[in-house]
Design an enzyme around this catalytic site. Structure first.
Site, PDB file in Angstrom:
ATOM      1  N   HIS A 112     109.515  41.124  50.591  1.00  0.00           N
ATOM      2  CA  HIS A 112     109.739  42.254  49.692  1.00  0.00           C
ATOM      3  C   HIS A 112     111.215  42.426  49.357  1.00  0.00           C
ATOM      4  O   HIS A 112     111.554  42.846  48.257  1.00  0.00           O
ATOM      5  CB  HIS A 112     109.129  43.552  50.251  1.00  0.00           C
ATOM      6  CG  HIS A 112     109.787  44.079  51.468  1.00  0.00           C
ATOM      7  ND1 HIS A 112     109.537  43.586  52.729  1.00  0.00           N
ATOM      8  CD2 HIS A 112     110.679  45.076  51.633  1.00  0.00           C
ATOM      9  CE1 HIS A 112     110.248  44.267  53.612  1.00  0.00           C
ATOM     10  NE2 HIS A 112     110.948  45.169  52.968  1.00  0.00           N
ATOM     11  N   CYS A 142      91.622  58.930  26.667  1.00  0.00           N
ATOM     12  CA  CYS A 142      90.875  60.115  27.089  1.00  0.00           C
ATOM     13  C   CYS A 142      90.404  60.951  25.900  1.00  0.00           C
ATOM     14  O   CYS A 142      89.703  61.950  26.072  1.00  0.00           O
ATOM     15  CB  CYS A 142      91.736  60.970  28.009  1.00  0.00           C
ATOM     16  SG  CYS A 142      93.232  61.618  27.200  1.00  0.00           S
TER      17      CYS A 142
END
Length: 178
Positions: free
Chosen positions: A71, A154
């Protein structure tokens, strides 16, 4: 060669990340992708791997990569970290410094510039918490693009749509000087 680390957040706009990868590769930008758990509900790592021609990372707990502190390497090997779509949840975590998965850990560990392309419902975009988080991120030096305005998945209308991939690419190129 310019390299970007693309963090794909969850949300219906994640499908546009595929087009962003394709466009970036077409201009010679190398792309490495990280997909959040929510992002994987909308686009698969396999699709992003095929388009980017690079491995796609999904978990902080990959033992091989993490044995080498993967990471940290991922957060530093790119010239720019791009978050698209940057959901309300992901931006809230970024603003608070929360590092509870690979994407947020990379964002906290990077020493590279960060560009976020928001995508969320208009009411989420206008919510005082999101307004605060965007202000915090901008104050911390993160480039937060303004979302597009228009019809949303939506059924509502207003600002909150992910900017089109070509516009995000233009912002990337402006940020990296290419």
């Amino acid at each position: 060669m310019t390299r970007i680390l693309l963090i794909v957040g969850g949300g219906i706009a994640a499908y546009k990340a595929c087009e962003l990868v394709r466009l970036a590769r077409k201009t010679g930008i190398e792309v490495t992708c990280v997909v959040t758990a929510a992002g994987q509900q909308f686009v698969t790592p396999m699709t992003l791997a095929a388009l980017s021609e690079n491995p796609v990372y999904t978990s902080l707990w990959d033992l091989k990569d993490e044995a080498e502190m993967g990471h940290i390497q991922l957060s530093r090997q790119a010239d720019l970290v791009v978050v698209a779509p940057a959901t309300a949840d992901l931006m809230a975590k970024m603003a608070a410094g929360i590092a509870d998965d690979l994407a947020t850990t990379l964002l906290l560990a990077t020493d590279k510039p960060v560009l976020a392309a928001p995508a969320m419902n208009v009411r989420m975009w206008r919510h005082p918490a999101t307004v605060r988080n965007v202000a915090t991120l901008r104050g911390d030096g993160v480039t937060v693009l303004d979302p597009d305005e228009g019809a949303m998945a939506c059924g509502e209308y207003g600002p909150g749509r992910l900017p089109e991939p070509a516009a995000i690419l233009a912002a990337i190129q402006a940020k990296i000087g290419g």
